[in-house]
Design an enzyme around this catalytic site. Structure first.
Site, PDB file in Angstrom:
ATOM      1  N   ASP A  40     -14.482  -4.827  43.501  1.00 36.30           N
ATOM      2  CA  ASP A  40     -13.093  -5.092  43.594  1.00 36.30           C
ATOM      3  C   ASP A  40     -12.821  -5.739  45.015  1.00 36.30           C
ATOM      4  OD1 ASP A  40     -12.746  -4.281  40.965  1.00 36.30           O
ATOM      5  OD2 ASP A  40     -11.708  -2.613  41.536  1.00 36.30           O
TER       6      ASP A  40
ATOM      7  N   ASP B 235     -10.903   0.719  39.763  1.00 36.68           N
ATOM      8  CA  ASP B 235      -9.722   1.591  40.051  1.00 36.68           C
ATOM      9  C   ASP B 235      -8.921   1.929  38.748  1.00 36.68           C
ATOM     10  OD1 ASP B 235      -8.627  -0.620  40.296  1.00 36.68           O
ATOM     11  OD2 ASP B 235      -8.076  -0.539  42.421  1.00 36.68           O
TER      12      ASP B 235
ATOM     13  N   ASP C 162     -10.520  -0.407  33.678  1.00 42.04           N
ATOM     14  CA  ASP C 162     -11.800  -0.951  34.080  1.00 42.04           C
ATOM     15  C   ASP C 162     -12.822   0.173  33.562  1.00 42.04           C
ATOM     16  OD1 ASP C 162     -11.344  -2.789  36.119  1.00 42.04           O
ATOM     17  OD2 ASP C 162     -10.701  -1.570  37.596  1.00 42.04           O
TER      18      ASP C 162
END
Length: 985
Positions: free
Chosen positions: A481, A786, A790
Site C-alpha cells: 500500500d 489495512d 483487503d
C-alpha cells in the site's frame, strides 16, 4: 525463479474456498513431506505424521496442529452456538404465546450506584430479549441505569472504572494454564531410546554392583543414568523456555486496542480494559469487543458467522439493537453501549472453553521431518548391523578384553557375565540409534522460529502464523500500500480550492461567504467518522479518526467549525459509508422541517464526474461543463506534487424525495447532479528510510510494487520519491490504472503483472487479481493491507502483512504477520528474518549430519574390525546433548546478517542440502573419520602408550579419541556458521 509444477495445483481453490481435495491427494502422492504454507487439508497433515519415524511423539509433535483437538474445538463451538440459539428460540416462542408480558422487575439488591443488575443485563443481551429492553426504557433507559451519557460516555476516572468492574466484571476470561516444567520433563522422558537406555542402565548397575561391588560396579550403569538424566533436563528446559515465548506472543495477539468515548473524548484502550457502560464507536472492519446495544448507527451490518456459524450479514438498527462480542462490522458505522463483558458473553465462554493452541506445522518443519526420517532409517540399519556383528563376535569368542583374554568361552563364562556382556553390546547399539535419529532436527525449526518471532517483535512485526516467517525468505515480490506504509500517514491540507480560489490556511477562511462556509463545515462535520474534542477549559483541540478524516477535520477547524454545534443543528437520516471499492461516502442530513441535503466526499476525479455545477467563494453557482477541464487541471497539478486529492460536493433535496423510515435502509443516496463545493489537496510525506529499504529489496531480488487507491499522477510522484520508479521508468509499461488492469484477459493480466510497478486507482479486487496473476507466474507474493476489503488479497497471498495501527481487525485476522508500526522498512526486516530462518536451519543440518556421519562410521568400522567401540554409551549421549540441544540453540539463534540481503530469494522447491553443504559435509566428515580412526588403530604408538598396561592404555586412548571428537564438533560448529565461506574467520 522457476514456477513449481506442484505450486499451482496446491493453491487452486474451489468455489467454497476449500482446498481442492483431488489435487491435494495428487500432490501428496508426489511427496508426503511437502505441504503448502497455507490451507493444507487435515488428511494431508495426517499422512506425513503416519510416514515419519519418531522416537518421542509427544515432543516431536508438540508444535504441530493437534488434529483431535481441532475436531474437539469445532464440536464445542457448535455446542455453544446451538445452546445460544435454543435459548433465543424458546424466548421468541414464549413471547409469541403471551399476550401480556408483565413489566420486568429489577432485582431487590442492585450494584452500588447502578440501577440494573449484572444478571438482568447479561440475560437480556444474551437472549436478545427486546421486550425486556423496552421495559427498561430502551437503549437510553439502560444507559441511564448504567450512569452513561450516550453522547459523552462514562466519566472514566479510576473510581468509576473500579466500581464498574466490581459490579459487572472485567472483559477478560480465564486462560487454561500452560504446561508446567514438570510436564515438559515427563514428555522428555518418553523418548523410546532413553527409556531403553534407562532400563539398560538399571540392569548394568545391578549386575555391576553384584559382580564388582558398589565401589567399582556402579560406574557403567550410574554414568549412563546420569547422562540420560542430563539429556532429559536440558531438553525439558529448552522446550519449556520455548513454550513461554509462544505464550507471550499469544497474549500480544489477543491484546486488541479499541476506541472508547469517555468524558466526551475518544481514547484508545486495550480490549481488556473495557467496562460495562462504555460507549464504543464501531466502523467497518472492527471487532465487536463485548456484548452490547446499538446507540446509533448508519447502515451498520454485522457478520455474526463467528458466533452463529451462518455466513449471513445481519443489519442492525433500533429494532434489532443487540450486538454480540467477537463478531465483525461488515459495513457502516455506529456507536454501541457495552452491557456485558468477559465471561458474561458467549464469546468469553467460547474462548475460555477453547484453549489457545500453538500447533501449526510449517512446510520447512515437515520437510525436516522427512530428512530426519531418512537419516533415522539409515541410523537404525547401521545400529542393527552393529548389534548383529558385535553379538556374533561375542558369542563366537572373537571379542577380547583389554588384556587380550576372550570375553565369552562357551561352557565356561557365567550367565551373569554373559548377560552383562549382552547388555553392554545392546546399550552401544541403542546409543547409536539415539545419535543417528536426529530428533532435534525438526525441533530446530521451532527453536529458530520462536527466537525469530521474539526478535521480530522488537523489529515491530507480530507473527500470527509461524509458516509466514520462513515463507517470507522466499518472497520474490512485495505488493505494498502507499498510505501509511510508504508514507508517514500524517496528512495535512496544503491546498484547498473553492472554485478557483485557494482557501487553505486559517488566514484565508474569511475570504469565503457565510453560505459557502456553512455548507463546507456542515459537509465536513456530518460526513465524517472522526471527531473533534474541544476541552471546556480552552486547551488544545484534539482530532481523532483516520489520517484523511483528521486532515479534513483540521481544515474544518481552520474554517472556524464548531464540531458539536454543527452536528447538533442537523441530524443524519441516512448514510452510504466510504469504502475502497466505490472510493466515496455520503450522508443525507435534515436541517429543519423540510430541508434535506446530501453531502458527498471522495476521490476528486470521481466526485467531479458526478457534478453538473459548482459554487465559487462568494456563493455564486456556475455550470460545470465549460470549466471541467480547468478543475481536472487543478487535480493533476496537485497530484503531480504527490498530494492526495479529495473533493466535497452536495445536493439539496426536498423531503418528499426522501423515502419513509421503513424503506430508507435500501435507499441509494442520490449522487447525480451534484454541486462541487471544494477540491482539497493533502500532503502525506514519504517515510524516512523508505528509499533505502526499497533499494535493499531490489538488490535482494525482491521487486516492490505499489498498489494504491490514489490517482495516477499522485501514485507516480510518490513512486518516484520512494525509489520504486526511476526517472527512466515513466513509461506506461510500469504504471497502470485499476480499471485498465480489470479489463484485461487472464493471460494479459499475467503478462502485465510481471512489468507493473505501480497500480493506481485500484480496488481491493484489483489487488486480489494482481496477486493471483503474480502467483500463476511462479512468484512468492507478500501483500500489505489495512482495510476490510483487503482481506481476500491478504488471504490469497503467500504472506499477508496487515498494518497494526491503521489495520482493521478483519484485515489482521486474514493476515500472517502484523506490521506494528505500519512502516515499509519493518516489512524489509521481516524478509531478512525469513531468510535468516532458512539459513540457520541449513547451518544446523550441516552441523548435525557431519556429527552423525562421523560417529556412525567410527563405531561401525571399529565394531566390525575389533569388536570394541571407541565411543561408549555415555560418551555418545554427551555428544548427542551437544548436537541435539546446545548445538541447535547456538545455530538456531544466529541473528540475520547483511549478506543475506545480497542473495536472491530462496526457491521453495530448492533442496535443503545444497551442493556447497554437501561439499562441506563430506570433507569435514572424512577429516574427522580419518583423524579418529588413525587414533583408534594407531593411538597407542602415537600417544606413546606402549609401555602402559593394555587396560590403562586403551582407556587413555579412548578418552583422547572422545576429546578429539568433541573438539572436532566445536570447530565443526564454527564452520557451520558460514557454510559459503572457506575462511570462516
Amino acid at each position: 525463479m522457476e514456477a513449481s509444477p506442484l505450486k499451482g495445483k496446491e493453491q487452486e481453490e474451489n468455489d467454497d474456498g476449500e482446498w481442492n481435495g483431488g489435487r491435494d491427494v495428487a500432490v501428496e502422492e508426489a511427496d508426503t513431506f511437502d505441504i503448502p504454507p497455507k490451507g493444507a487439508s487435515i488428511e494431508r497433515l495426517r499422512r506425513w505424521r503416519q510416514a515419519v519415524l519418531v522416537l518421542n511423539a509427544s515432543r516431536r509433535f508438540r508444535y504441530t496442529l493437534d488434529l483431535k483437538q481441532e475436531e474437539e474445538k469445532e464440536r464445542i463451538r457448535r455446542k455453544i452456538r446451538a445452546h445460544a440459539q435454543v435459548i433465543r428460540a424458546a424466548f421468541l416462542f414464549k413471547e409469541a404465546g403471551e399476550r401480556h408480558i408483565p413489566k420486568t422487575e429489577l432485582p431487590a439488591v442492585l450494584p452500588r450506584g447502578f440501577g440494573i443488575g449484572n444478571e438482568q443485563l447479561t440475560s437480556m443481551t444474551r437472549d436478545h430479549n427486546y421486550s425486556a429492553l423496552q421495559d427498561y426504557g430502551g437503549v437510553k433507559g439502560v444507559a441511564n441505569l448504567l450512569k452513561t451519557n450516550i453522547d459523552k460516555g462514562i466519566t472514566g476516572d479510576d473510581a468509576d472504572l473500579v466500581s464498574r468492574r466490581n459490579a459487572f466484571g472485567s472483559n477478560t476470561y480465564p486462560h487454561k494454564k500452560g504446561k508446567s516444567f514438570w510436564v515438559f520433563l515427563w514428555e522428555a522422558c518418553q523418548d523410546l531410546t532413553l527409556i531403553i537406555l534407562m532400563v539398560a542402565a538399571a540392569l548394568s548397575l545391578a549386575l555391576g554392583i553384584k559382580t564388582e561391588g558398589i565401589k567399582e560396579g556402579w560406574y557403567d550403569g550410574g554414568s549412563i543414568a546420569f547422562a540420560v538424566f542430563l539429556v532429559i533436563v536440558v531438553t525439558a528446559t529448552s522446550d519449556y523456555k520455548q513454550s513461554l515465548q509462544f505464550k507471550h506472543l499469544n497474549e500480544e495477539k489477543q491484546n486488541i486496542h479499541i476506541e472508547v468515548i469517555r468524558s466526551g473524548k475518544r481514547l484508545s484502550v486495550s480490549i481488556f480494559d473495557l467496562v460495562v457502560g462504555d460507549a464504543v464507536p464501531l466502523k467497518i472492519g472492527d471487532q465487536v469487543p463485548a456484548d452490547g446495544l446499538l446507540i446509533s448507527g448508519q447502515s451498520l451490518a454485522i457478520d455474526e458467522s463467528s458466533m452463529t456459524g451462518e455466513s449471513k450479514i445481519v443489519h442492525k438498527d433500533q429494532k434489532s439493537p443487540f450486538l454480540m462480542s467477537g463478531c465483525k462490522v461488515a459495513d457502516g458505522y455506529g456507536t454501541m453501549l457495552v452491557t456485558a463483558v468477559g465471561m458474561n458473553t458467549e464469546w468469553g465462554l467460547l474462548m475460555a472453553t477453547i484453549s489457545e493452541d500453538n500447533g501449526e506445522e510449517t512446510p520447512l518443519q515437515v520437510r525436516l521431518n522427512g530428512v530426519a526420517t531418512m537419516i533415522g532409517m539409515v541410523g537404525l540399519a547401521v545400529a542393527g548391523a552393529v548389534l548383529v556383528v558385535l553379538m556374533a563376535r561375542y558369542f563366537t569368542g572373537k571379542t577380547t578384553n583389554a588384556d587380550g583374554t576372550v570375553q565369552y568361552i562357551k561352557g565356561q563364562t557365567s550367565v551373569k557375565s554373559a548377560i552383562d556382556g549382552v547388555i553392554k553390546i545392546f546399550t552401544v547399539a541403542v546409543t547409536i540409534v539415539v545419535v543417528a535419529v536426529p530428533e532435534g532436527l525438526p525441533l530446530a525449526v521451532t527453536l529458530t522460529l520462536a527466537y525469530s518471532m521474539r526478535k521480530m517483535m522488537a523489529d515491530k512485526a507480530l507473527v500470527r502464523r509461524l509458516s509466514a516467517c520462513e515463507t517470507m525468505g522466499s518472497a520474490t515480490t512485495i505488493c505494498s500500500d502507499k498510505t501509511g506504509t510508504l508514507t508517514l500517514n500524517q496528512m495535512t491540507v496544503v491546498e484547498a480550492y473553492v472554485g478557483e480560489k485557494n482557501v487553505a490556511g486559517a488566514s484565508n477562511a474569511d475570504s469565503l461567504s457565510g453560505t459557502v462556509n456553512s455548507l463546507l463545515v456542515e459537509g465536513i462535520a456530518q460526513n465524517s467518522t472522526g471527531s473533534v474534542y474541544e476541552p471546556e477549559n480552552g486547551g488544545a483541540i484534539e482530532i481523532t479518526g483516520s489520517p484523511t478524516e483528521k486532515a479534513i477535520l483540521g481544515w474544518g477547524v481552520e474554517l472556524k467549525m464548531r464540531f458539536d454545534e454543527v452536528r447538533s443543528k442537523s441530524s443524519i437520516i441516512h448514510a452510504s459509508p466510504f469504502n475502497s471499492g466505490k472510493k466515496r461516502g455520503g450522508v443525507a442530513v435534515r436541517m429543519g422541517d423540510s430541508d434535506v441535503r446530501v453531502h458527498w466526499k471522495g476521490a476528486a476525479e470521481i466526485i467531479l464526474d458526478l457534478c453538473t455545477s459548482w459554487i465559487d467563494a462568494s456563493g455564486a453557482k456556475h455550470d460545470m461543463a465549460p470549466h471541467v477541464v480547468k478543475f481536472k487541471k487543478q487535480i493533476e497539478d496537485m497530484a503531480a506534487k504527490s498530494l492526495r486529492c479529495v473533493a466535497l460536493a452536495y445536493k439539496p433535496l426536498d423531503l418528499k424525495e426522501v423515502p419513509n423510515e421503513e424503506e430508507r435502509d435500501n435507499w441509494p443516496l442520490p449522487e447525480n447532479d451534484l454541486i462541487l463545493l471544494a477540491i482539497v489537496g493533502m500532503k502525506d510525506p514519504c517515510r524516512p528510510g523508505v528509499k533505502d529499504a526499497v533499494l535493499l529489496c531490489t538488490n535482494a531480488g525482491v521487486k516492490v510494487r505499489m498498489v494504491t487507491g490514489d490517482n495516477l499522477q499522485t501514485a507516480k510522484a510518490i513512486a518516484l520519491e520512494c525509489g520504486i520508479l526511476s526517472e527512466n521508468e515513466r513509461a506506461d509499461d510500469f504504471i497502470i490504472e485499476g480499471k485498465v488492469f480489470r479489463a484485461l484477459t487472464d493471460e494479459q493480466k499475467e503478462q502485465a503483472a510481471e512489468k507493473i510497478k505501480v497500480m493506481a486507482r485500484s480496488s481491493p479486487n484489483d489487488k486480489l487479481q494482481l496477486v493471483k496473476a503474480l502467483k500463476k507466474r511462479g512468484h512468492v507474493v507478500a501483500v500489505t493491507g489495512d482495510g476490510t476489503n483487503d482481506a481476500p488479497a491478504l488471504h490469497e497471498a503467500d504472506i499477508g502483512l496487515a498494518m497494526g495501527i491503521q489495520g482493521t481487525e478483519v484485515a489482521k485476522e486474514s493476515s500472517d504477520i502484523i506490521i506494528l508500526d505500519d512502516n515499509f522498512a519493518s516489512v524489509v526486516k521481516v524478509v531478512r528474518w525469513g531468510r535468516s530462518v532458512y539459513a540457520n536451519i541449513q547451518k544446523f543440518i550441516q552441523f548435525q549430519l557431519t556429527v552423525n556421519v562421523a560417529a556412525l562410521i567410527i563405531n561401525v568400522v571399529a565394531a566390525v574390525s575389533s569388536g570394541n567401540v571407541p565411543l561408549n554409551a555415555v560418551q555418545l549421549l554427551w555428544v548427542n546433548l551437544i548436537m541435539d540441544t546446545l548445538g541447535a540453540l547456538a545455530l538456531a539463534t544466529e541473528p540475520p546478517t547483511d549478506s543475506l540481503m545480497k542473495r536472491t530469494p530462496v526457491g521453495r522447491r530448492e533442496p535443503l542440502i545444497t551442493n556447497i553443504m554437501w561439499r562441506n559435509l563430506v570433507i569435514q566428515a572424512l577429516f574427522q573419520v580419518a583423524v579418529l580412526l588413525t587414533l583408534n588403530f594407531n593411538g597407542r604408538s602415537l600417544l606413546q602408550l606402549n609401555n602402559y598396561p593394555m587396560t590403562k592404555a586403551n582407556k587413555i586412548k579412548n578418552t583422547f579419541i572422545f576429546n578429539s571428537f568433541v573438539l572436532c564438533q566445536v570447530f565443526n560448529e564454527f564452520n557451520a556458521r558460514k557454510p559459503d565461506e572457506l575462511n570462516i574467520f
